[in-house]
Design a protein around this motif. Structure first.
Motif, PDB file in Angstrom:
ATOM      1  N   ASN A 141      -4.347  -6.491  23.971  1.00 48.19           N
ATOM      2  CA  ASN A 141      -5.782  -6.220  23.881  1.00 48.19           C
ATOM      3  C   ASN A 141      -6.446  -6.565  25.220  1.00 48.19           C
ATOM      4  O   ASN A 141      -5.765  -6.958  26.174  1.00 48.19           O
ATOM      5  CB  ASN A 141      -6.412  -6.962  22.697  1.00 48.19           C
ATOM      6  CG  ASN A 141      -6.309  -8.472  22.882  1.00 48.19           C
ATOM      7  OD1 ASN A 141      -6.214  -8.956  24.006  1.00 48.19           O
ATOM      8  ND2 ASN A 141      -6.308  -9.215  21.781  1.00 48.19           N
ATOM      9  N   LYS A 142      -7.778  -6.441  25.246  1.00 50.70           N
ATOM     10  CA  LYS A 142      -8.475  -6.590  26.535  1.00 50.70           C
ATOM     11  C   LYS A 142      -8.191  -7.939  27.197  1.00 50.70           C
ATOM     12  O   LYS A 142      -7.833  -8.011  28.383  1.00 50.70           O
ATOM     13  CB  LYS A 142      -9.973  -6.407  26.295  1.00 50.70           C
ATOM     14  CG  LYS A 142     -10.805  -6.359  27.548  1.00 50.70           C
ATOM     15  CD  LYS A 142     -12.222  -5.956  27.188  1.00 50.70           C
ATOM     16  CE  LYS A 142     -13.152  -6.070  28.357  1.00 50.70           C
ATOM     17  NZ  LYS A 142     -14.520  -5.699  28.014  1.00 50.70           N
ATOM     18  N   SER A 143      -8.294  -9.018  26.436  1.00 47.21           N
ATOM     19  CA  SER A 143      -8.113 -10.320  27.097  1.00 47.21           C
ATOM     20  C   SER A 143      -6.645 -10.535  27.468  1.00 47.21           C
ATOM     21  O   SER A 143      -6.333 -11.130  28.502  1.00 47.21           O
ATOM     22  CB  SER A 143      -8.643 -11.469  26.225  1.00 47.21           C
ATOM     23  OG  SER A 143      -7.865 -11.569  25.066  1.00 47.21           O
ATOM     24  N   GLU A 144      -5.730  -9.992  26.644  1.00 53.65           N
ATOM     25  CA  GLU A 144      -4.302 -10.158  26.982  1.00 53.65           C
ATOM     26  C   GLU A 144      -3.941  -9.372  28.246  1.00 53.65           C
ATOM     27  O   GLU A 144      -3.236  -9.878  29.118  1.00 53.65           O
ATOM     28  CB  GLU A 144      -3.437  -9.680  25.812  1.00 53.65           C
ATOM     29  CG  GLU A 144      -3.451 -10.638  24.629  1.00 53.65           C
ATOM     30  CD  GLU A 144      -2.857 -10.033  23.367  1.00 53.65           C
ATOM     31  OE1 GLU A 144      -2.369 -10.802  22.525  1.00 53.65           O
ATOM     32  OE2 GLU A 144      -2.899  -8.787  23.199  1.00 53.65           O
ATOM     33  N   HIS A 189      -8.819  -2.317  29.773  1.00 54.49           N
ATOM     34  CA  HIS A 189      -9.315  -2.718  28.444  1.00 54.49           C
ATOM     35  C   HIS A 189      -8.223  -2.841  27.392  1.00 54.49           C
ATOM     36  O   HIS A 189      -8.484  -3.293  26.282  1.00 54.49           O
ATOM     37  CB  HIS A 189     -10.389  -1.736  27.970  1.00 54.49           C
ATOM     38  CG  HIS A 189     -11.726  -2.002  28.603  1.00 54.49           C
ATOM     39  ND1 HIS A 189     -12.910  -1.541  28.091  1.00 54.49           N
ATOM     40  CD2 HIS A 189     -12.059  -2.694  29.735  1.00 54.49           C
ATOM     41  CE1 HIS A 189     -13.916  -1.925  28.855  1.00 54.49           C
ATOM     42  NE2 HIS A 189     -13.424  -2.624  29.866  1.00 54.49           N
ATOM     43  N   ALA A 190      -7.029  -2.411  27.677  1.00 56.89           N
ATOM     44  CA  ALA A 190      -5.892  -2.580  26.757  1.00 56.89           C
ATOM     45  C   ALA A 190      -4.648  -2.154  27.517  1.00 56.89           C
ATOM     46  O   ALA A 190      -4.746  -1.589  28.619  1.00 56.89           O
ATOM     47  CB  ALA A 190      -6.053  -1.714  25.506  1.00 56.89           C
ATOM     48  N   GLY A 191      -3.491  -2.424  26.931  1.00 56.75           N
ATOM     49  CA  GLY A 191      -2.264  -2.006  27.614  1.00 56.75           C
ATOM     50  C   GLY A 191      -1.096  -1.916  26.655  1.00 56.75           C
ATOM     51  O   GLY A 191      -1.152  -2.454  25.539  1.00 56.75           O
ATOM     52  N   VAL A 192      -0.076  -1.190  27.081  1.00 57.68           N
ATOM     53  CA  VAL A 192       1.186  -1.215  26.349  1.00 57.68           C
ATOM     54  C   VAL A 192       2.284  -1.498  27.378  1.00 57.68           C
ATOM     55  O   VAL A 192       2.393  -0.846  28.398  1.00 57.68           O
ATOM     56  CB  VAL A 192       1.460   0.088  25.560  1.00 57.68           C
ATOM     57  CG1 VAL A 192       1.262   1.334  26.369  1.00 57.68           C
ATOM     58  CG2 VAL A 192       2.860   0.057  24.957  1.00 57.68           C
ATOM     59  N   TRP A 193       3.072  -2.537  27.070  1.00 62.43           N
ATOM     60  CA  TRP A 193       4.051  -3.055  28.021  1.00 62.43           C
ATOM     61  C   TRP A 193       5.437  -2.877  27.424  1.00 62.43           C
ATOM     62  O   TRP A 193       5.718  -3.417  26.344  1.00 62.43           O
ATOM     63  CB  TRP A 193       3.725  -4.538  28.265  1.00 62.43           C
ATOM     64  CG  TRP A 193       4.604  -5.250  29.248  1.00 62.43           C
ATOM     65  CD1 TRP A 193       5.525  -4.722  30.098  1.00 62.43           C
ATOM     66  CD2 TRP A 193       4.617  -6.672  29.486  1.00 62.43           C
ATOM     67  NE1 TRP A 193       6.106  -5.702  30.851  1.00 62.43           N
ATOM     68  CE2 TRP A 193       5.566  -6.902  30.496  1.00 62.43           C
ATOM     69  CE3 TRP A 193       3.906  -7.748  28.943  1.00 62.43           C
ATOM     70  CZ2 TRP A 193       5.839  -8.201  30.962  1.00 62.43           C
ATOM     71  CZ3 TRP A 193       4.176  -9.025  29.405  1.00 62.43           C
ATOM     72  CH2 TRP A 193       5.129  -9.244  30.415  1.00 62.43           C
ATOM     73  N   SER A 194       6.261  -2.115  28.096  1.00 60.60           N
ATOM     74  CA  SER A 194       7.653  -1.950  27.672  1.00 60.60           C
ATOM     75  C   SER A 194       8.506  -2.714  28.678  1.00 60.60           C
ATOM     76  O   SER A 194       8.520  -2.378  29.861  1.00 60.60           O
ATOM     77  CB  SER A 194       7.999  -0.457  27.657  1.00 60.60           C
ATOM     78  OG  SER A 194       9.371  -0.299  27.451  1.00 60.60           O
ATOM     79  N   LYS A 195       9.197  -3.740  28.193  1.00 60.05           N
ATOM     80  CA  LYS A 195       9.816  -4.654  29.161  1.00 60.05           C
ATOM     81  C   LYS A 195      11.260  -4.292  29.493  1.00 60.05           C
ATOM     82  O   LYS A 195      11.762  -4.608  30.558  1.00 60.05           O
ATOM     83  CB  LYS A 195       9.815  -6.069  28.592  1.00 60.05           C
ATOM     84  CG  LYS A 195       8.438  -6.641  28.406  1.00 60.05           C
ATOM     85  CD  LYS A 195       8.517  -8.109  28.039  1.00 60.05           C
ATOM     86  CE  LYS A 195       7.195  -8.552  27.451  1.00 60.05           C
ATOM     87  NZ  LYS A 195       7.195  -9.921  26.987  1.00 60.05           N
ATOM     88  N   LYS A 196      11.929  -3.663  28.513  1.00 59.66           N
ATOM     89  CA  LYS A 196      13.353  -3.454  28.717  1.00 59.66           C
ATOM     90  C   LYS A 196      13.585  -2.149  29.472  1.00 59.66           C
ATOM     91  O   LYS A 196      12.830  -1.207  29.342  1.00 59.66           O
ATOM     92  CB  LYS A 196      14.015  -3.374  27.339  1.00 59.66           C
ATOM     93  CG  LYS A 196      15.379  -4.033  27.282  1.00 59.66           C
ATOM     94  CD  LYS A 196      15.916  -4.040  25.885  1.00 59.66           C
ATOM     95  CE  LYS A 196      17.434  -4.134  25.951  1.00 59.66           C
ATOM     96  NZ  LYS A 196      18.029  -3.773  24.679  1.00 59.66           N
ATOM     97  N   ARG A 197      14.637  -2.073  30.218  1.00 59.99           N
ATOM     98  CA  ARG A 197      15.053  -0.841  30.904  1.00 59.99           C
ATOM     99  C   ARG A 197      13.941  -0.238  31.771  1.00 59.99           C
ATOM    100  O   ARG A 197      13.770   1.001  31.814  1.00 59.99           O
ATOM    101  CB  ARG A 197      15.503   0.209  29.894  1.00 59.99           C
ATOM    102  CG  ARG A 197      16.772  -0.132  29.139  1.00 59.99           C
ATOM    103  CD  ARG A 197      17.347   1.112  28.491  1.00 59.99           C
ATOM    104  NE  ARG A 197      18.513   0.820  27.703  1.00 59.99           N
ATOM    105  CZ  ARG A 197      18.466   0.499  26.408  1.00 59.99           C
ATOM    106  NH1 ARG A 197      17.316   0.422  25.783  1.00 59.99           N
ATOM    107  NH2 ARG A 197      19.584   0.253  25.757  1.00 59.99           N
ATOM    108  N   SER A 198      13.158  -1.045  32.417  1.00 59.79           N
ATOM    109  CA  SER A 198      12.196  -0.500  33.377  1.00 59.79           C
ATOM    110  C   SER A 198      11.778  -1.610  34.324  1.00 59.79           C
ATOM    111  O   SER A 198      11.975  -2.793  34.039  1.00 59.79           O
ATOM    112  CB  SER A 198      10.977   0.099  32.666  1.00 59.79           C
ATOM    113  OG  SER A 198      10.441  -0.820  31.758  1.00 59.79           O
ATOM    114  N   GLY A 199      11.206  -1.215  35.435  1.00 60.74           N
ATOM    115  CA  GLY A 199      10.818  -2.207  36.447  1.00 60.74           C
ATOM    116  C   GLY A 199      10.529  -1.523  37.765  1.00 60.74           C
ATOM    117  O   GLY A 199      10.050  -0.391  37.794  1.00 60.74           O
TER     118      GLY A 199
END
Ligand SMILES: Cc1cc2nc3c(=O)[nH]c(=O)nc-3n(C[C@H](O)[C@H](O)[C@H](O)COP(=O)(O)OP(=O)(O)OC[C@H]3O[C@@H](n4cnc5c(N)ncnc54)[C@H](O)[C@@H]3O)c2cc1C
Length: 469
Positions: A169-172, A183-193
């Motif tokens: 969410n926004k604060s995260e 204002h928001a985000g989606v974070w995919s941590k595996k297999r990317s960088g």
């Protein structure tokens, strides 16, 4: 008081208009050009990621295969020496583009993308490629509230196809990266960088040569013809006869009279700051150093370099006749708007940050936005390209399938639609230039001004060009 444009111009005062990735490395060792006639089993044309991965995999599959790679300039001259180099799993320019293009094959293409990334990572470890890889994931951020729906759709797509994905969410999201417009985000941590593409491309050349590939730089392919069961490729100072030829020339293929009916060479631009001080880093946060895309209509992407510079990219341009090296991009003007987007993103750095490098790179744009294959000389010469802005790791997959097509390997990939269909036709000049100019202008201004620009962008997308993906 100075305007943002004036501040941006000042910040470009001592900028080098060349790719940071190659400029920050010692001069490359250049292998000499071809100056005699030779024969080989497989000739690869183009010394970027696609060509080099093609050469390496060809030797891995059959070590005694005689493989030659020719490059018109120096290795990494093209897109491979100039990207943001955010690594993504998809081999088809993202899951949404895969759903758009190949709804029947998305599940399998996503599986192949994961397999490709795992094999890419295994190769990095096996060959000990020294290329500053950081497996910190990729994150899409909503600019204001307009992108919130896109974030929800992104989370749903990631989860549907078995990726990890965390919604913020926004604060995260702002505690990850301190930008007031996220204002928001989606974070995919595996297999990317992220990776240093200049180092990666040089390391791939090292590995290819250690495996026995012969590399000739400053050796452009000039013409080819079929002679018996051989293809004869002419270069300025020698001929190469080969049983198979892989064209890995990406945006330069827009200079080929048949390939260019499907491929357009556009430019995308990047700026890189000087290294941030500890205080500047603290003001930005970014502890997890993710690669980032945003939801602006003309997407921006950003990442950190190993020495804490911010790379900020995403402003398209097109130059008449598919020009792959326009002089205009070596002046401050085309970067001012991009720097303004940087200031909106990081107002805390405005006025105090300088840009050390600014450059543009050639992108092979097709209506597919991802790799396709064109077969010539009864399938013994194959063009593999069109990765758009999404090819740092996808080109490894693209090259593997190109080899399978060339050598008639009986693998499921060669029977799939992506390997057997073409992107849509793109009209020739001057229509290409006129259409591109209006589109680039609309993209530049649509988020601020809306109006006819929205309709134009929608119409271009309806014609098959997914320009906002
Ligand atoms: C600004 C920018 C940002 C990008 N950001 C990302 C990103 O963050 N993530 C991502 O995954 N992808 C990104 N990309 C895309 C990625 O860089 C490309 O998809 C990838 O590098 C394509 O590799 P390639 O080998 O097909 O092409 P290239 O690297 O362009 O290689 C083609 C080579 O062929 C050579 N050549 C051309 N004609 C001839 C000839 N006649 N004879 C011999 N050689 C010839 C050229 O000199 C060139 O070296 C970005 C691209 C750009 C330009």
């Amino acid at each position: 008081m100075l305007t943002d444009d004036e501040i941006a111009r000042q910040s470009l005062h001592a900028t080098r208009f060349t790719t940071y990735w190659l400029d920050s490395l010692p001069n490359a060792h250049i292998d000499p050009p071809l100056e005699r006639d030779i024969h080989c089993d497989l000739l690869i044309v183009g010394g970027g990621f696609c060509g080099l991965w093609g050469a390496i995999q060809a030797k891995e599959q059959v070590p005694q295969r005689d493989v030659v790679l020719i490059e018109a300039f120096g290795i990494a001259n093209g897109a491979s020496g100039r990207p943001a180099a955010i690594m993504s799993t998809s081999v088809m320019h993202g899951i949404d583009n895969t759903e758009r293009m190949f709804p029947e094959e998305v599940k399998e293409l996503e599986r192949l993308g994961k397999e490709n990334m795992d094999e890419f990572r295994a190769a990095v470890e096996r060959y000990q490629l020294d290329c500053d890889i950081e497996w910190n994931g990729e994150m899409t951020v909503s600019i204001g509230d307009q992108g919130l729906e896109a974030i929800d759709e992104g989370v749903a797509l990631y989860l549907k196809y078995g990726h990890d994905a965390k919604k913020l969410n926004k604060s995260e999201v702002q505690s990850e990266i301190n930008s007031p417009i996220f204002h928001a985000g989606v974070w995919s941590k595996k297999r990317s960088g992220t990776v240093h593409p200049g180092k990666l491309v040089r390391e791939l050349k090292r590995v290819a040569m250690e495996l026995g590939v012969r590399v000739f730089e400053y050796t452009p392919h000039v013409a080819n013809k079929r002679q018996g069961n051989q293809i004869i490729v002419s270069t300025p100072h020698g001929q190469i006869s080969a049983s198979k030829v892989m064209l890995a020339t990406n945006a330069w293929a827009a200079g080929h009279k048949r390939i260019r009916t499907r491929v357009s060479a556009i430019r995308d631009r990047i700026v890189v700051t000087e290294p941030l001080t500890d205080e500047q880093m603290a003001s930005v946060g970014w502890r997890h150093r993710q690669g980032i895309y945003d939801t602006r209509t003309q997407l921006n992407y950003l990442r950190l370099t190993k020495d804490n510079r911010i790379l900020f990219g995403g402003r398209l341009g097109y130059f008449y006749g598919n020009n792959t090296d326009p002089t205009l991009d070596k002046t401050p003007e085309p970067y001012i708007r991009l720097i303004n987007a940087f200031y909106q993103t990081f107002p805390q750095l405005k006025s105090e940050i300088r840009f050390s490098h600014a450059w543009s790179g050639p992108i092979a744009l097709t209506t597919r936005m991802a790799v396709h294959y064109q077969r010539y000389h009864q399938g013994n010469m194959v063009f593999a390209g069109g990765y758009s802005g999404f090819g740092v790791t996808a080109s490894r997959f693209g090259a593997r399938v190109a080899l399978a097509i060339l050598y008639n390997q009986d693998i499921p990939e060669t029977k799939m639609a992506f390997a057997n269909t073409q992107p849509n036709y793109i009209p020739p000049e001057p229509f290409r230039w006129i259409g591109a100019k209006i589109t680039m202008y609309a993209l530049d201004t649509v988020d601020e001004k809306g109006g006819w620009r929205k309709l134009w962008v929608k119409m271009v997308e309806k014609m098959g060009f997914p320009i906002t993906l």
